[in-house]
Enzyme design. Structure first.
Site, PDB file in Angstrom:
ATOM      1  N   MET A 292      14.316  54.254  94.594  1.00 11.91           N
ATOM      2  CA  MET A 292      15.894  54.455  94.732  1.00 11.91           C
ATOM      3  C   MET A 292      16.335  53.844  96.183  1.00 11.91           C
ATOM      4  O   MET A 292      17.399  53.490  96.205  1.00 11.91           O
ATOM      5  CB  MET A 292      16.052  55.682  94.691  1.00 11.91           C
ATOM      6  CG  MET A 292      17.576  56.104  94.538  1.00 11.91           C
ATOM      7  SD  MET A 292      17.779  58.158  94.554  1.00 11.91           S
ATOM      8  CE  MET A 292      17.247  58.228  92.723  1.00 11.91           C
TER       9      MET A 292
ATOM     10  N   TYR B  83       5.532  53.228  93.260  1.00 17.72           N
ATOM     11  CA  TYR B  83       5.472  53.989  92.106  1.00 17.72           C
ATOM     12  C   TYR B  83       4.412  53.248  91.056  1.00 17.72           C
ATOM     13  O   TYR B  83       4.716  52.307  90.893  1.00 17.72           O
ATOM     14  CB  TYR B  83       6.715  54.221  91.704  1.00 17.72           C
ATOM     15  CG  TYR B  83       7.591  55.330  92.456  1.00 17.72           C
ATOM     16  CD1 TYR B  83       7.157  56.703  92.602  1.00 17.72           C
ATOM     17  CD2 TYR B  83       8.669  54.901  93.041  1.00 17.72           C
ATOM     18  CE1 TYR B  83       7.818  57.676  93.092  1.00 17.72           C
ATOM     19  CE2 TYR B  83       9.655  56.134  93.501  1.00 17.72           C
ATOM     20  CZ  TYR B  83       9.208  57.462  93.625  1.00 17.72           C
ATOM     21  OH  TYR B  83       9.861  58.468  94.328  1.00 17.72           O
TER      22      TYR B  83
ATOM     23  N   LYS C  30      39.069  41.204  90.396  1.00 23.02           N
ATOM     24  CA  LYS C  30      38.636  42.492  89.720  1.00 23.02           C
ATOM     25  C   LYS C  30      37.073  42.926  90.076  1.00 23.02           C
ATOM     26  O   LYS C  30      36.421  42.057  90.891  1.00 23.02           O
ATOM     27  CB  LYS C  30      38.509  42.075  88.237  1.00 23.02           C
ATOM     28  CG  LYS C  30      37.585  40.876  87.721  1.00 23.02           C
ATOM     29  CD  LYS C  30      37.783  40.286  86.498  1.00 23.02           C
ATOM     30  CE  LYS C  30      36.717  39.292  86.133  1.00 23.02           C
ATOM     31  NZ  LYS C  30      36.755  38.739  84.842  1.00 23.02           N
TER      32      LYS C  30
ATOM     33  N   ARG D 102      36.701  38.080  72.052  1.00 19.74           N
ATOM     34  CA  ARG D 102      36.926  39.105  72.930  1.00 19.74           C
ATOM     35  C   ARG D 102      38.353  40.048  73.186  1.00 19.74           C
ATOM     36  O   ARG D 102      38.440  41.095  72.575  1.00 19.74           O
ATOM     37  CB  ARG D 102      36.388  38.722  74.241  1.00 19.74           C
ATOM     38  CG  ARG D 102      35.958  39.742  75.392  1.00 19.74           C
ATOM     39  CD  ARG D 102      35.403  39.576  76.720  1.00 19.74           C
ATOM     40  NE  ARG D 102      36.550  38.764  77.297  1.00 19.74           N
ATOM     41  CZ  ARG D 102      36.053  38.285  78.741  1.00 19.74           C
ATOM     42  NH1 ARG D 102      35.030  38.593  79.300  1.00 19.74           N
ATOM     43  NH2 ARG D 102      36.976  37.878  79.367  1.00 19.74           N
TER      44      ARG D 102
HETATM   45  C1  LIG Z   1      36.604  37.543  84.842  1.00 18.20           C
HETATM   46  C2  LIG Z   1      37.599  36.441  84.567  1.00 18.20           C
HETATM   47  C3  LIG Z   1      37.901  35.255  85.241  1.00 18.20           C
HETATM   48  C4  LIG Z   1      37.155  34.740  86.322  1.00 18.20           C
HETATM   49  O1  LIG Z   1      35.977  34.272  85.726  1.00 18.20           O
HETATM   50  P1  LIG Z   1      34.672  33.672  86.841  1.00 18.20           P
HETATM   51  O2  LIG Z   1      33.750  33.165  85.831  1.00 18.20           O
HETATM   52  O3  LIG Z   1      34.249  34.532  87.502  1.00 18.20           O
HETATM   53  O4  LIG Z   1      35.480  32.516  87.361  1.00 18.20           O
HETATM   54  C5  LIG Z   1      38.965  34.442  84.715  1.00 18.20           C
HETATM   55  N1  LIG Z   1      39.533  34.875  83.295  1.00 18.20           N
HETATM   56  C6  LIG Z   1      39.417  35.980  82.957  1.00 18.20           C
HETATM   57  C7  LIG Z   1      40.275  36.387  81.737  1.00 18.20           C
HETATM   58  C8  LIG Z   1      38.332  36.933  83.159  1.00 18.20           C
HETATM   59  O5  LIG Z   1      37.918  38.049  82.548  1.00 18.20           O
END
Ligand SMILES: *Cc1c(COP(=O)(O)O)cnc(C)c1O
Length: 378
Positions: free
Chosen positions: A320, A262, A42, A140
């Site tokens: 930047m 800056y 992801k 979550r």
């Molecule tokens: C992002 C995520 C992972 C991977 O987590 P890491 O800590 O990067 O290994 C696995 N399962 C879910 C549900 C996630 O959201």
């Protein structure tokens, strides 16, 4: 997959070693020999490039990929034709057809999503696999334990969505002593008992490394594939993957008492040599990395770069498109030959840059912008 670097046009570059990612994936598999090892790709594979990373892992034999959104799923599908691609969130009535067409597996997080998928499968007369996500304490995403028990009792409904995986996510695996790990494992075991015969998945990177027995049938590592810390403040056995460098645009000499950047927040304590490099917050160097003039500097020092075998402190605020380093201690003859300063990589851990910014390696890696040229090797 590799790409020719174009150092003539880019002033910042991120070199990504796909061979190291594959080696890390294989190494993680050794920790949980009874489980298949998946991969979280992801957020553009944590900034490393979703397509090249997915293709490399697919070739290495990875069969299960996790992405956050349907859009990422479609990108992964293009380079991993036969893999199982799980989409962690974002199923709607409107986009359910995309999932079916692209062969994406939605991770269903609540009864509403289960209803959407059941209806989609009924309408098309085509049952397609899904995964069920249980919330075992993180609050979550996922079905609560009582919602999961209800579903387990409703065999018709369960049959209508044809799950292939049940999963949950650990809140505190980055702290292996944390009691919440065991609580969540117990909750997951209770749910596995009422969903017998389904593949189970609980562990992210930290879960794989924290303790034995969290692997179940499939693991979902992300950050450890990319060589950053999974367990808090523990370097871990992973190969370094990404190197972020910025080109030296100018070397200048300034006098004691003059200021840098800056806000004139850095006052030179000695006659100094300053290297200005072509990466700033527009490339993904957080402004919080600044050597001076940001709130965090009251607590701990800012970022360091690495050039000519030496660490050099960042001075003044990150702009930047550029930031400045104090290179006074580098011999002039060496500095003349230097073209790039490393901001993270083999010499400066990405997690050290993250700590200077009051954040974690995940945030730095996923925060790398498009202007920073990505070069894939290995
Ligand atoms: C992002 C995520 C992972 C991977 O987590 P890491 O800590 O990067 O290994 C696995 N399962 C879910 C549900 C996630 O959201």
């Amino acid at each position: 997959m590799s790409k020719v670097a174009s150092p003539l046009v880019a002033t910042s570059r991120l070199t990504i070693d796909l061979g190291s990612i594959v080696r890390n994936w294989k190494l993680l598999g050794l920790f949980t020999p009874d489980a298949a090892t998946g991969a979280a790709v992801k957020a553009n594979a944590y900034g490393m490039g979703l397509e090249p990373v997915t293709a490399a892992l697919d070739s290495a034999g990875c069969r299960h990929f996790f992405v956050a959104t349907p859009g990422e799923g479609i990108r992964a599908r293009k380079v991993a034709a036969n893999a199982e691609i799980f989409v962690l969130g974002g199923l709607t009535r409107e986009n359910a057809a995309f999932y079916q067409e692209a062969g994406l597996i939605p991770v269903l997080n609540d009864p509403g999503e289960i209803e959407i998928w059941a209806e989609r499968c009924r309408q098309t007369g085509n049952r397609k696999p899904c995964a069920l996500h249980f919330d075992t304490g993180m609050n979550r995403l996922g079905l609560s334990e009582s919602q999961a028990l209800q579903l387990a009792a409703d065999k018709a409904r369960l049959h209508s969505v044809s799950p292939v995986l049940i999963m949950s996510h650990l809140a505190c695996a980055d702290d292996p002593q944390h009691p919440m790990i065991d609580c969540q494992k117990q909750a997951f075991d209770r749910l596995r008992a009422v969903f017998p015969g389904f593949m189970g998945s609980l562990a992210n990177s930290a879960g794989i490394l924290a303790q034995e027995g969290l692997g179940y049938d499939l693991t979902r590592p992300g950050i450890a594939l990319y060589g950053a810390e999974a367990i808090d403040s523990t370097v871990g056995p992973m190969d370094s993957v990404a190197t972020f460098e910025a080109r030296i645009l100018q070397v200048r000499h300034a006098k004691k008492g003059e200021t840098v950047g800056y806000g004139a927040t850095h006052v030179l304590a000695r006659d100094s040599v300053i290297a200005t490099v072509g990466a700033g917050y527009g490339d993904g160097v957080p402004r919080a990395a600044s050597g001076d003039g940001v709130p965090l500097r009251a607590q701990f020092p800012g970022a360091v770069g690495h050039v000519c075998d030496k660490d050099v402190p960042m001075i003044g605020r990150v702009s930047m498109d550029s930031c400045m380093f104090d290179v006074t201690d580098i011999p002039a003859a060496q500095l003349e030959k230097a073209e790039w300063i490393e901001l993270f990589g083999e010499n400066v851990a990405v997690d050290d840059l993250a700590r200077a910014c009051g954040t974690i390696g995940y945030d730095i890696l996923t925060g790398m912008r498009d202007r920073c040229e990505r070069v894939w090797v290995g």
